[in-house]
Write a protein that holds these residues in place. Structure first.
Motif, mmCIF file in Angstrom:
data_model
loop_
_atom_site.group_PDB
_atom_site.id
_atom_site.type_symbol
_atom_site.label_atom_id
_atom_site.label_comp_id
_atom_site.label_asym_id
_atom_site.label_seq_id
_atom_site.Cartn_x
_atom_site.Cartn_y
_atom_site.Cartn_z
ATOM 1 N N ALA A 98 90.646 108.611 21.834
ATOM 2 C CA ALA A 98 90.226 108.679 23.232
ATOM 3 C C ALA A 98 89.589 110.027 23.529
ATOM 4 N N TYR A 99 90.179 111.084 23.024
ATOM 5 C CA TYR A 99 89.642 112.415 23.297
ATOM 6 C C TYR A 99 88.305 112.603 22.591
ATOM 7 N N ALA A 100 88.257 112.211 21.313
ATOM 8 C CA ALA A 100 87.002 112.366 20.575
ATOM 9 C C ALA A 100 85.898 111.553 21.238
ATOM 10 N N LEU A 101 86.239 110.356 21.673
ATOM 11 C CA LEU A 101 85.243 109.496 22.316
ATOM 12 C C LEU A 101 84.688 110.158 23.568
ATOM 13 N N THR A 102 85.562 110.772 24.354
ATOM 14 C CA THR A 102 85.095 111.384 25.592
ATOM 15 C C THR A 102 84.205 112.583 25.298
ATOM 16 N N VAL A 103 84.601 113.399 24.313
ATOM 17 C CA VAL A 103 83.761 114.551 23.997
ATOM 18 C C VAL A 103 82.427 114.079 23.444
ATOM 19 N N GLU A 104 82.465 113.007 22.660
ATOM 20 C CA GLU A 104 81.202 112.483 22.139
ATOM 21 C C GLU A 104 80.306 111.998 23.275
ATOM 22 N N LYS A 105 80.917 111.396 24.289
ATOM 23 C CA LYS A 105 80.141 110.993 25.461
ATOM 24 C C LYS A 105 79.571 112.206 26.168
ATOM 25 N N LEU A 106 80.397 113.211 26.294
ATOM 26 C CA LEU A 106 80.009 114.408 27.038
ATOM 27 C C LEU A 106 78.857 115.111 26.347
ATOM 28 N N ALA A 107 78.909 115.164 25.022
ATOM 29 C CA ALA A 107 77.903 115.929 24.298
ATOM 30 C C ALA A 107 76.838 115.035 23.671
ATOM 31 N N GLY A 108 76.984 113.727 23.797
ATOM 32 C CA GLY A 108 75.987 112.829 23.221
ATOM 33 C C GLY A 108 75.984 112.827 21.713
ATOM 34 N N LEU A 109 77.149 112.754 21.091
ATOM 35 C CA LEU A 109 77.232 112.754 19.630
ATOM 36 C C LEU A 109 77.267 111.320 19.114
ATOM 37 N N GLN A 110 76.803 111.166 17.897
ATOM 38 C CA GLN A 110 76.865 109.859 17.243
ATOM 39 C C GLN A 110 77.995 109.887 16.207
ATOM 40 N N VAL A 111 78.519 108.708 15.928
ATOM 41 C CA VAL A 111 79.579 108.596 14.935
ATOM 42 C C VAL A 111 79.089 107.673 13.832
ATOM 43 N N PRO A 112 79.198 108.102 12.565
ATOM 44 C CA PRO A 112 78.756 107.218 11.484
ATOM 45 C C PRO A 112 79.593 105.950 11.418
ATOM 46 N N GLU A 113 78.990 104.932 10.839
ATOM 47 C CA GLU A 113 79.598 103.611 10.866
ATOM 48 C C GLU A 113 80.953 103.604 10.158
ATOM 49 N N ARG A 114 81.009 104.265 9.024
ATOM 50 C CA ARG A 114 82.260 104.257 8.269
ATOM 51 C C ARG A 114 83.386 104.882 9.078
ATOM 52 N N ALA A 115 83.052 105.959 9.776
ATOM 53 C CA ALA A 115 84.080 106.599 10.603
ATOM 54 C C ALA A 115 84.551 105.663 11.700
ATOM 55 N N GLU A 116 83.611 104.903 12.279
ATOM 56 C CA GLU A 116 84.007 103.957 13.317
ATOM 57 C C GLU A 116 84.983 102.926 12.768
ATOM 58 N N TYR A 117 84.708 102.470 11.548
ATOM 59 C CA TYR A 117 85.610 101.484 10.955
ATOM 60 C C TYR A 117 86.970 102.108 10.697
ATOM 61 N N ILE A 118 86.973 103.327 10.189
ATOM 62 C CA ILE A 118 88.274 103.964 9.921
ATOM 63 C C ILE A 118 89.037 104.140 11.230
ATOM 64 N N ARG A 119 88.297 104.464 12.279
ATOM 65 C CA ARG A 119 88.959 104.610 13.575
ATOM 66 C C ARG A 119 89.604 103.296 14.000
#
Ligand code: SF4
Lengths: 207, 385, 221
Positions: free
Chosen positions: B94-115
């Motif tokens: 939840a925290y990482a997602l919010t910071v990613e929203k705040l800063a406009g970061l992308q997450v690689p697909e593999r990381a999304e699956y691991i999440r």
């Protein structure tokens, strides 16, 4: 003298003769039935529960009987962050326990405030109000660490003499068994620590 | 009752109604075996019946938000572990997602699956423990809880070999995950998932049709859907009241849109439904896990453009939320362009779920309060922060 | 989901007296917000909840914010130096009377499954005029969160059914989440990886009196 006593005892044991002293018997009984207070404050309490569950099996140490009532408990495991709002209750719980009683401070928070040390509502270590017997570092300490703390405590109990100046608190008539309960004041706890139990380290202030 | 009473137990004349007789005011907690930590309820009883119930918070208020505002974004990641300490990985997310929203970061697909994999494993172990504790509160001393913790240990082993810690995983980073899966982890995870499916059958055979469980939970603590929505109740509790709202489906964050899973809904909104919803959710989680473990793509687990050091998002704000095991876990971050967040706010699901506690307990027996509270699923680290 | 401009327009047609303003957000997520006037806050909130096209029936989150400086709340785009640096320098009392306190509401619609719509309400200043209308009558989920904001920020919510401290004990003074709150120095000097405590300790001798000065008296009375 002591050594020969020990050797003699072992020799006799091999022959099937059990020899013991009252002191040993008394401590043997005490150390194998330490009943902890069922008392969890925060994250560390989960590891405490895990330690009492199937895999780690605290029952091997005679300590699986978590008592919900302080009147029936011998050991308080302060497992978690003690906040200023909670500290009076913790001290009161300790006061309600019957002697002999012991305290294990489990985790960084109970020792010093841990990661939350800068917090305005966090007590910086339970030893400011209570005499702690065993500290377990870790955030959270693993269940194995708690088991180790148990064994440390058992050794401590086993080594307590029943007579003489080094005898434990509950055998000394004048020794205090209750400690003053702090009050929640307008900015924090009053008093901030119990000088009978804890004094601020002086070296750190100089630096 | 082994409650520590700040206000002593005292009888007082009932204010309302002449025939009500004497009432008893009782403080349950903050030290009480069934309050799951240091929660306190001030209850007014008429005989055994609850006439008023006021929750009292703050016994574990650890100033998470204040501390987080005084340190960099990344330093708060380990603190999020300690919010809901059963589910550190979903808190991380939840925290990482919010910071990613705040800063406009992308997450690689593999990381999304691991999440997704770690989050669903977290959900399973959280629900397992919850059911164990619920049964413990009902008097099933030991057995269900022991079983639950036995299975939980297997999941914790997976977490430990992946992140290095059993409970406080501190695993996710802004723009991915900290490390890749160790070798052999997938096979182990698959085995655990398979074993869990079998275990759930066993667990359910033990519990779901159990007469005592049914007698103690059915029609107890009924929560209507309208009240639940208005009070901001989320998670399994909301769905037990029949409201189809799951952030995984609504926001479709991460890669949840690639999985086919159902949202179990309750009919009655009582404690039994809340129990059953959790069992069903675990089965759906296992379904997601099986697919995710099969489809896990290759690739990096960190966005190469993400910077961990000297991370300064632009001034602005973002609210991000995920479906944590206890409900909607949200973070609201306001950045002023400095390395520290200007405002850092956690939206704790269990605190909001307690809003309706009084309503659910009103007029019930004191012994039901314990069971109802158990079915709400609170963790004090998150309620008080 | 309607755009924020449409919502803003419809609020103004339905409630001509209402003051509504769109606050920009420079973050890539682009969650802009609506700044409401204090007087019509409750009416606008009721409208948003009951309007059949919006049906914002679920108030997820309420955040309290302490804006120390008066210039800050003009949207979020500002020089990066301002707040972060001021915080260190303004450890004392400073111009804390200006600026404002703010409550931010994140609304979602469970019926339409969309959102968020972000509402903001601001107090006049930080010291005396710290009253806002409570939105608890509209969304019960605000009950505990507004109590928490009252507890930690000192915003008084008019119309809240049970405004007491939530996390700190009754009798505690001061509002610890405010940015100029000084934490009592009740722990030993000890360098931490998070900050240089020893350096910050020095001006805090006699901390208790400073706190006494910053802490406004209980604003409810
Ligand atoms: S030491 Fe760590 S795990 Fe234990 S209570 Fe404190 S924060 Fe939680």
């Amino acid at each position: 003298m002591e050594v020969t006593d020990q050797e003699l005892k072992i020799d006799l044991q091999k022959q099937g003769v059990l020899m013991t002293s009252l002191n040993e018997l008394y401590n043997w009984g005490r150390k194998n039935s330490v009943w902890p207070l069922q008392f969890g404050l925060a994250c560390c309490a989960i590891e405490m529960i895990a330690a009492s569950m199937a895999r780690y099996d605290l029952a091997r140490f005679g300590a699986e009987v978590f008592r919900p009532s302080p009147r029936q408990a011998d050991l308080m495991i302060v497992a978690g962050t003690v906040t200023k709002k909670m500290a009076p209750q913790v001290v009161r719980l300790y006061n309600q326990m019957a002697e002999p009683k012991y305290v294990i401070a489990m985790g960084a928070c109970a020792i010093s405030g841990g990661p939350f040390k800068q917090g305005y509502n966090v007590l910086k270590g339970i030893d400011r109000y209570l005499p702690v017997d065993v500290h377990i570092p870790g955030c959270p300490p693993r269940p194995e660490a708690l088991l180790h703390a148990f064994m440390t405590l058992q050794n401590k109990i086993a080594s307590q003499p029943l007579t003489g100046p080094a005898r434990p608190r509950h055998l000394r008539a004048g020794a205090p068994s209750e400690f003053s309960v702090p009050q929640c004041g307008p900015h924090g706890l009053v008093p901030p620590s119990n000088p009978a139990v804890w004094r601020p380290p002086t070296a750190a202030q100089a630096g | 009752m082994s409650a520590i009473l700040e206000t002593p137990v005292r009888a007082f004349e009932s204010v309302s109604g002449a025939g009500a007789g004497e009432m008893l005011e009782l403080a349950i907690g903050p030290h009480h075996p069934s309050t799951h930590g240091v929660f306190r309820m001030d209850v007014v009883l008429d005989g055994e019946r609850v006439r008023r119930l006021k929750p009292v918070f703050g016994y574990l208020h650890r100033n998470h938000e204040k501390i987080a505002e005084g340190q960099s974004y990344l330093s708060s990641m380990p603190y999020t572990d300690r919010l809901d300490y059963f589910c550190s990985l979903t808190n991380n997310w939840a925290y990482a997602l919010t910071v990613e929203k705040l800063a406009g970061l992308q997450v690689p697909e593999r990381a999304e699956y691991i999440r997704v994999i770690t989050a669903e494993l977290t959900r399973v172990q959280n629900h397992l423990c919850l059911i164990g504790f619920l049964l413990q509160d009902m008097g099933a001393s030991g057995t269900p809880l022991m079983y639950a913790f036995r299975e939980r240990e297997k999941i914790l082993d997976l977490f430990e070999s992946l992140t290095g810690a059993r409970m406080m995983c501190n695993y996710m980073r802004f723009g991915g995950c900290r490390v890749d899966l160790p070798t052999g982890w997938m096979e182990e995870a698959q085995q655990v998932v398979q074993g869990l499916a079998r275990f759930l059958d066993e667990f359910e055979a033990l519990l779901t049709g159990n007469e005592i469980l049914m007698a103690r939970t059915q029609h107890i603590g009924v929560l209507s859907s309208a009240a639940a929505v208005n009070a901001g109740v989320t998670g399994p509790m909301l769905r037990a009241s029949g409201v189809n709202y799951d952030v995984r489906k609504v926001d479709r964050y991460g890669v949840y849109d690639r999985f086919d899973f159902r949202i179990p809904l309750g009919d009655h909104g009582d404690t039994y439904d809340r129990y059953l919803i959790r069992v069903l959710e675990m089965r759906e989680s296992l379904k997601i896990l099986r697919v995710a473990l099969r489809d896990l793509p290759e690739g990096p687990v960190m966005d190469p453009k993400a910077r961990l050091r000297g991370f300064r998002p632009k001034a602005g704000e973002a609210y991000g939320r995920i479906e944590a095991p206890k409900g909607e876990l949200g973070f609201h971050l306001i950045s002023d362009g400095s390395p520290n967040p200007f405002r850092y706010r956690v939206r704790p699901p269990s605190l909001m779920n307690l809003t309706v506690l009084e309503e659910m307990c009103m007029g019930r027996m004191l012994a039901d309060v314990v069971v109802i509270l158990g079915s709400v699923d609170i963790v004090l680290g998150e309620v008080d922060r | 989901m309607e755009t924020l401009e449409e919502i803003c327009f419809r609020i103004k047609t339905a409630l001509p007296a209402a003051r509504v303003e769109i606050i920009p957000n420079a973050s890539p997520c682009g969650q802009r917000s609506l700044l409401l006037g204090r007087e019509q806050g409750l009416a606008v909130a009721t409208f948003l909840r009951d309007d059949p096209q919006l049906r914002l029936d679920y108030c997820s989150n309420v955040t309290g914010v302490d804006w120390l400086e008066p210039s800050l709340p003009q949207g979020f785009v500002q020089s990066p130096s301002s707040a972060g640096l001021k915080k260190e320098a303004g450890e004392g009392l400073g111009e804390s009377g200006t600026g404002c306190l703010e409550a931010v509401y994140h609304l979602f619609s469970m019926a339409h499954k969309n959102g968020p719509v972000v509402l903001r309400l601001r107090t006049e200043n930080r010291l005396a005029a710290v009253r806002l209308p409570s939105l608890t009558p509209v969304w019960r989920s605000c009950e505990f969160q507004e109590r928490e904001i009252f507890d930690l920020f000192g915003i008084v919510f008019d119309g809240h059914p049970d405004l007491r401290r939530l996390l700190m004990w009754e009798g505690f003074q001061g509002f610890p989440m405010r940015r100029d709150y000084l934490v009592a120095d009740d722990f030993e000097c000890e360098p931490t990886p998070h900050g240089d405590v020893p350096k910050r300790m020095s001006p805090r001798q006699g901390c208790a009196e400073v706190i006494q000065k910053t802490a406004t008296a209980d604003p409810r009375v």
